[in-house]
Enzyme design. Structure first.
Site, PDB file in Angstrom:
ATOM      1  N   CYS A 123       0.796  -1.222   0.000  1.00  0.00           N
ATOM      2  CA  CYS A 123       0.000   0.000   0.000  1.00  0.00           C
ATOM      3  C   CYS A 123       0.832   1.275   0.000  1.00  0.00           C
ATOM      4  O   CYS A 123       0.276   2.372   0.003  1.00  0.00           O
ATOM      5  CB  CYS A 123      -0.956  -0.005   1.190  1.00  0.00           C
ATOM      6  SG  CYS A 123      -2.039  -1.447   1.185  1.00  0.00           S
ATOM      7  N   HIS A 152      -2.094   8.134   6.261  1.00  0.00           N
ATOM      8  CA  HIS A 152      -2.433   6.852   5.624  1.00  0.00           C
ATOM      9  C   HIS A 152      -3.832   6.450   6.071  1.00  0.00           C
ATOM     10  O   HIS A 152      -4.631   6.015   5.252  1.00  0.00           O
ATOM     11  CB  HIS A 152      -1.389   5.807   6.009  1.00  0.00           C
ATOM     12  CG  HIS A 152      -1.516   4.529   5.252  1.00  0.00           C
ATOM     13  ND1 HIS A 152      -1.466   4.473   3.876  1.00  0.00           N
ATOM     14  CD2 HIS A 152      -1.690   3.247   5.674  1.00  0.00           C
ATOM     15  CE1 HIS A 152      -1.598   3.215   3.476  1.00  0.00           C
ATOM     16  NE2 HIS A 152      -1.747   2.462   4.549  1.00  0.00           N
ATOM     17  N   GLU A 178      -0.292   5.159  13.761  1.00  0.00           N
ATOM     18  CA  GLU A 178       0.016   6.359  12.975  1.00  0.00           C
ATOM     19  C   GLU A 178      -0.261   7.629  13.772  1.00  0.00           C
ATOM     20  O   GLU A 178       0.511   8.593  13.712  1.00  0.00           O
ATOM     21  CB  GLU A 178      -0.773   6.377  11.671  1.00  0.00           C
ATOM     22  CG  GLU A 178      -0.404   7.564  10.786  1.00  0.00           C
ATOM     23  CD  GLU A 178      -1.094   7.567   9.442  1.00  0.00           C
ATOM     24  OE1 GLU A 178      -0.656   8.333   8.554  1.00  0.00           O
ATOM     25  OE2 GLU A 178      -2.091   6.825   9.263  1.00  0.00           O
ATOM     26  N   LYS A 181      -9.347   8.400   2.841  1.00  0.00           N
ATOM     27  CA  LYS A 181      -9.897   7.052   2.646  1.00  0.00           C
ATOM     28  C   LYS A 181     -11.332   6.941   3.143  1.00  0.00           C
ATOM     29  O   LYS A 181     -12.044   6.007   2.773  1.00  0.00           O
ATOM     30  CB  LYS A 181      -9.008   6.016   3.335  1.00  0.00           C
ATOM     31  CG  LYS A 181      -7.676   5.786   2.628  1.00  0.00           C
ATOM     32  CD  LYS A 181      -6.876   4.671   3.298  1.00  0.00           C
ATOM     33  CE  LYS A 181      -5.557   4.404   2.575  1.00  0.00           C
ATOM     34  NZ  LYS A 181      -4.579   5.498   2.745  1.00  0.00           N
ATOM     35  N   HIS A 240      -9.717   2.385   0.221  1.00  0.00           N
ATOM     36  CA  HIS A 240      -8.284   2.072   0.197  1.00  0.00           C
ATOM     37  C   HIS A 240      -7.946   1.383  -1.123  1.00  0.00           C
ATOM     38  O   HIS A 240      -8.310   0.220  -1.337  1.00  0.00           O
ATOM     39  CB  HIS A 240      -7.958   1.173   1.387  1.00  0.00           C
ATOM     40  CG  HIS A 240      -6.488   0.992   1.633  1.00  0.00           C
ATOM     41  ND1 HIS A 240      -5.515   1.451   0.766  1.00  0.00           N
ATOM     42  CD2 HIS A 240      -5.823   0.393   2.665  1.00  0.00           C
ATOM     43  CE1 HIS A 240      -4.328   1.139   1.252  1.00  0.00           C
ATOM     44  NE2 HIS A 240      -4.485   0.500   2.400  1.00  0.00           N
ATOM     45  N   PHE A 272       1.883  -3.456   3.924  1.00  0.00           N
ATOM     46  CA  PHE A 272       2.264  -4.773   4.401  1.00  0.00           C
ATOM     47  C   PHE A 272       3.729  -5.036   4.038  1.00  0.00           C
ATOM     48  O   PHE A 272       4.219  -4.579   3.006  1.00  0.00           O
ATOM     49  CB  PHE A 272       1.394  -5.842   3.748  1.00  0.00           C
ATOM     50  CG  PHE A 272       0.006  -5.971   4.318  1.00  0.00           C
ATOM     51  CD1 PHE A 272      -0.429  -5.181   5.364  1.00  0.00           C
ATOM     52  CD2 PHE A 272      -0.881  -6.891   3.791  1.00  0.00           C
ATOM     53  CE1 PHE A 272      -1.704  -5.299   5.884  1.00  0.00           C
ATOM     54  CE2 PHE A 272      -2.165  -7.028   4.302  1.00  0.00           C
ATOM     55  CZ  PHE A 272      -2.582  -6.239   5.351  1.00  0.00           C
TER      56      PHE A 272
END
Length: 400
Positions: free
Chosen positions: A155, A295, A306, A324, A329, A388
């Site tokens: 991502c 993010h 975060e 998002k 996403h 990831f």
């Protein structure tokens, strides 16, 4: 940065996406027939788009993830007032981020193999499926003969692509780089995998309220498809042709958690170092940052980690948003989409709201923009992307 192009669940074109994120209106759709009977049966998909710019004879041999990035690239080059016939193609590069590649093609052709045998498998399977074709087809469409490649950091892929493009410019290898990200993985197999991993929201009765970054009731992200492209140029090249930059990519930072395949480091080790590295590279002090495009996936772990990193590095409390909540996403595309939206925040002196954040988690110490946009001058901003594998990439933009 002299050109922008986007295709998202809000529609084709930069204006459609910017308008929707400022409205704070989610693009998640009701149940998708292709996902019927699954534990998560909704996603955020691109309406259309009009593939006329790709060409009828070309569309049939391209997976959707390539179709989307070609549409975005066409808009970005037009926005930058660049015409392939006028440039030295050997000085033009292409770097695209993609996490999954041609998943839809893979699933369709695998079903043919199982149902009808090997002779039914398309000879176009491999060139349609492989991720590198996102860059290869963009280069083919516009005659870019410099370096072209696809990067995959899950991502964070779109942000990694933009950082890599900056490196090609800084080294003097290219004068122009077409950079961005693309993903079209709203398929049954991919959704099943993410759902069984526990990453997706199960709010099937109310999809539009499902993506809720930094909200107390967040329970996972909404799968989405998108593509975004930024045109980056060497400063002297842009000036020589009379183009004023829309924004400056002032710095890039990257670091790896080396902690877990899918979970973020509990203290946000990699994310924190990536933010600090981006600030150092840009020559910015933490207090110079007016805005962070987070993010912000709407997952319990990511948002908590975060938030701690942002509040720890940027103690003055800059405006924070996650788009998002509106767009979902889009995996490998999301870093590029959010970089483009960060550029627009700088240009428009506007920070879009975090959609569906009705009850901000009280343990997260953030200056969140919610409900309506905030008008404020944005001189410098960060765009965070995490993936990831422990990949963390942060881009620093500032006014020209």
């Amino acid at each position: 940065m002299t050109g922008l192009g986007m295709v998202t669940a809000a529609g084709a074109g930069v204006n459609a996406t910017w308008r929707r994120v400022c409205e704070g209106s989610s693009t998640a759709a009701d149940a998708d027939p292709a996902l019927a009977g699954m534990p998560v049966d909704f996603c955020a998909s691109v309406p259309g788009p009009d593939l006329g710019v790709v060409g009828r004879r070309t569309v049939y041999r391209l997976d959707r993830f390539v179709q989307l990035v070609l549409v975005a690239a066409h808009e970005a080059l037009a926005d930058a007032a660049l015409v392939a016939a006028d440039w030295d193609g050997t000085r033009v590069g292409v770097v695209i981020g993609c996490g999954m590649g041609g998943v839809a093609t893979w699933e369709k052709q695998h079903a043919r193999l199982l149902g009808r045998g090997s002779e039914a498998v398309s000879p176009l399977l491999v060139p349609m499926m492989t991720p590198n074709m996102a860059a290869g087809e963009v280069a083919l469409a516009c005659g870019a003969q410099g370096p072209s490649f696809v990067v995959s950091t899950a991502c964070a892929s779109g942000a990694t692509a933009i950082a890599s493009a900056r490196g090609l410019l800084a080294s003097g290898e290219c004068d122009i780089v077409i950079a961005g990200g693309t993903e079209a993985a709203n398929t049954a197999l991919t959704v099943a995998g993410f759902a069984n991993l526990g990453a997706l929201s199960r709010r099937c009765a109310d999809p539009r309220a499902a993506s809720r970054p930094f909200d107390t009731d967040r329970d996972g992200f909404v799968m989405a498809e998108a593509a975004a492209v930024l045109v980056l140029e060497r400063a002297e090249h842009a000036l020589a042709r009379g183009r004023r930059p829309r924004a400056l990519l002032a710095g890039c930072g990257a670091a790896t958690d080396a902690y877990h395949p899918t979970a973020p480091h509990p203290q946000g080790r990699g994310a924190r170092e990536a933010m600090r590295a981006a600030l150092r590279d840009a020559g910015l002090a933490p207090g110079d940052v007016d805005h962070v495009n987070a993010h912000g996936t709407s997952t319990v772990l990511n948002d908590a980690v975060e938030a701690r990193v942002i509040s720890g590095v940027l103690t003055h409390g800059p405006l924070v948003t996650s788009t998002k909540g509106v767009l979902g996403h889009s995996l490998g595309a999301t870093g590029a989409v959010e970089a483009a939206l960060t550029v627009l925040a700088i240009e428009q002196s506007t920070v879009a709201p975090t959609a569906n954040c009705e009850n901000p988690d009280p343990v997260l110490d953030l200056n969140l923009v919610t409900k309506i946009p905030t008008r404020q001058r944005v001189r410098a901003a960060l765009s965070n992307s995490f993936g990831f594998g422990g990949h963390n990439v942060v881009l620093a933009f500032r006014t020209p």
